[in-house]
Write an enzyme that holds these catalytic residues in place. Structure first.
Site, PDB file in Angstrom:
ATOM      1  N   LEU A 104       1.731 123.175 101.996  1.00  7.32           N
ATOM      2  CA  LEU A 104       2.306 122.552 100.804  1.00  7.32           C
ATOM      3  C   LEU A 104       2.233 123.581  99.685  1.00  7.32           C
ATOM      4  O   LEU A 104       1.303 124.398  99.634  1.00  7.32           O
ATOM      5  CB  LEU A 104       1.509 121.307 100.402  1.00  7.32           C
ATOM      6  CG  LEU A 104       1.536 120.106 101.358  1.00  7.32           C
ATOM      7  CD1 LEU A 104       0.611 119.007 100.848  1.00  7.32           C
ATOM      8  CD2 LEU A 104       2.950 119.566 101.531  1.00  7.32           C
ATOM      9  N   ASP A 105       3.199 123.545  98.783  1.00  2.00           N
ATOM     10  CA  ASP A 105       3.152 124.442  97.633  1.00  2.00           C
ATOM     11  C   ASP A 105       1.898 124.179  96.803  1.00  2.00           C
ATOM     12  O   ASP A 105       1.327 123.078  96.849  1.00  2.00           O
ATOM     13  CB  ASP A 105       4.392 124.243  96.754  1.00  2.00           C
ATOM     14  CG  ASP A 105       5.682 124.598  97.488  1.00  2.00           C
ATOM     15  OD1 ASP A 105       5.638 125.493  98.351  1.00  2.00           O
ATOM     16  OD2 ASP A 105       6.715 123.973  97.195  1.00  2.00           O
ATOM     17  N   LYS A 106       1.525 125.169  96.031  1.00  2.00           N
ATOM     18  CA  LYS A 106       0.296 125.094  95.228  1.00  2.00           C
ATOM     19  C   LYS A 106       0.214 123.810  94.413  1.00  2.00           C
ATOM     20  O   LYS A 106      -0.822 123.146  94.375  1.00  2.00           O
ATOM     21  CB  LYS A 106       0.200 126.311  94.302  1.00  2.00           C
ATOM     22  CG  LYS A 106      -1.000 126.294  93.363  1.00  2.00           C
ATOM     23  CD  LYS A 106      -0.986 127.499  92.442  1.00  2.00           C
ATOM     24  CE  LYS A 106      -2.161 127.455  91.462  1.00  2.00           C
ATOM     25  NZ  LYS A 106      -2.150 128.610  90.529  1.00  2.00           N
TER      26      LYS A 106
END
Length: 327
Positions: A137-139
Site C-alpha cells: 500500500l502507498d505510504k
C-alpha cells in the site's frame, strides 16, 4: 537466521517422460519454479541420491530428495514497532497499516518501515523475500495487508494475486459528484514526463481494471467502494483521476486543493487539514495457503476519514436546508 527444509517424494509413473525440473515443481508445489531450479543447480534437490540436470527426463518411480538451508535474505534491521495485527497464525499475518508508514525500506526510508516491524515481530520472515510482504500500500494509504510467514505461504499468496483470486476492496472519497458506479479498464504505466507518477498509457501501459460503486453522495464529493482486478502501482488514484474524480487529498493526481463554493467552515477546515489521499484498504479475502479455507477480514475506516465524512455529511445537510429555504 536460516531455515532447513528437508522433503522427499516419489515420482508418480504418470509424470514419467517429463523433465526433472518440471516434475520437481509438481512434487514440491509449495515453492516457485525458479526456486526449484536454483536448488537443482545447487545440488540440494537430487534424484535417487544423485545430482541430476534440470532438463534430464525421469521415468517414474525415482525418489526425489530436497535438503536445503535457506539463509536469511533480508539484511534490514528488525525494529520493535507497534503493529495492528488483525489476524495471525503460523503461516500468515494480516495487518491494518496506518497512514504515514512506508512498506519497504528504500532510499530515504531505511528504517521505521513495515518490513522492519515484521522482521522484529516474526523473525522467521528474514529468509523470505521482502520479509513475506506480497503486496503493498502507498505510504499514506491505510488498511489491510497480508504477509506470508513461510516460503510455501508466500508462493501460494503470490499465485492468488497473479490469478486474481485474492479479493481486495477499498473505500475512498472522490472530488466531484458521481451519478453511478462503473468500471475503469485502462492500461497503466509510468508517466512519460514524471517518473514519480503513473498514468493511463494506452500503448505501453499494463492491463488494469478497477470496479467502483457509490456508497454515499455529498454536495461536491462522493464516498465510493472499489474492487481491484489488477494491482498496478497507484491504480485507484490514477484511474479515478483519469475519469475526472480524483481522490481528496491526493497531491500527485488530484492537483491543488480547490474549496467548494459555499461550503461550511467546518468542511473547509476538514479539507484543508486532510493531507493524504482519502483511500483505505477496507476488506481482504483469500484462500488460506495451507488449509485452503476461504477467509475474509474487514476493518473500519480510520479516524481521519470518518471525521472527513462527518464534515461532508454536515455540509450536505446544510446545503439541502438552504436550498429548501430558497424554494
Amino acid at each position: 537466521m536460516a531455515e532447513r527444509i528437508v522433503k522427499e517424494a516419489q515420482v508418480p509413473f504418470d509424470l514419467g517422460g517429463n523433465r526433472f525440473d518440471q516434475i520437481a515443481t509438481e512434487l514440491f508445489s509449495d515453492y516457485s519454479r525458479s526456486r526449484i531450479q536454483s536448488w537443482i543447480k545447487e545440488g540440494a534437490l537430487i534424484v535417487d541420491g544423485k545430482v541430476t540436470k534440470p532438463k534430464e527426463k525421469l521415468f517414474g518411480g525415482e525418489m526425489v530428495s530436497l535438503d536445503v538451508v535457506v539463509e536469511a535474505q533480508e539484511t534490514h534491521e528488525a525494529q520493535e514497532m507497534a503493529l495492528d495485527i488483525v489476524y495471525e497464525d503460523n503461516d500468515i499475518m494480516v495487518v491494518n497499516k496506518p497512514t504515514g508508514l512506508v512498506v519497504h525500506p528504500a532510499v530515504g526510508n531505511r528504517d521505521g518501515t513495515l518490513m522492519n516491524a515484521i522482521l522484529y515481530h516474526a523473525p522467521e520472515t528474514a529468509h523470505i523475500p521482502r520479509a513475506g510482504i506480497v503486496h503493498r500500500l502507498d505510504k499514506e494509504t491505510t488498511g489491510l495487508m497480508v504477509v506470508a510467514k513461510t516460503l510455501a505461504a508466500q508462493t501460494d499468496l503470490v499465485s492468488q494475486l497473479q490469478e486474481r483470486s485474492m479479493g481486495r476492496e477499498y473505500e475512498a472519497i472522490s472530488i466531484g459528484v458521481m451519478t453511478g458506479g462503473g468500471i475503469v479498464d485502462e492500461p497503466i504505466g509510468r508517466h512519460p514526463h514524471n517518473r514519480q507518477k503513473q498514468a493511463v498509457e494506452p500503448i505501453h501501459g499494463k492491463h488494469a481494471v478497477t470496479h467502483y460503486r457509490l456508497v454515499e453522495r455529498f454536495t461536491n464529493h462522493t464516498h465510493i467502494r472499489l474492487k481491484l482486478e489488477t494491482g498496478r502501482t497507484h491504480q485507484i488514484r490514477v484511474h479515478m483521476a483519469f475519469i475526472q474524480y480524483p481522490l481528496i487529498g491526493d497531491p500527485q493526481y488530484g492537483g491543488r486543493l480547490k474549496m467548494p463554493k459555499a461550503c461550511t467552515p467546518e468542511l473547509r477546515e476538514a479539507l484543508r487539514t486532510f493531507r493524504r489521499q482519502a483511500l483505505h484498504a477496507k476488506r481482504l479475502e483469500l484462500a488460506h495457503p495451507v488449509t485452503g479455507e476461504w477467509m475474509a477480514w474487514e476493518v473500519d475506516l480510520p479516524e481521519d476519514m470518518q471525521k472527513l465524512i462527518e464534515a461532508l455529511k454536515a455540509d450536505t445537510s446544510e446545503s439541502e436546508r438552504k436550498e429548501s429555504e430558497y424554494l
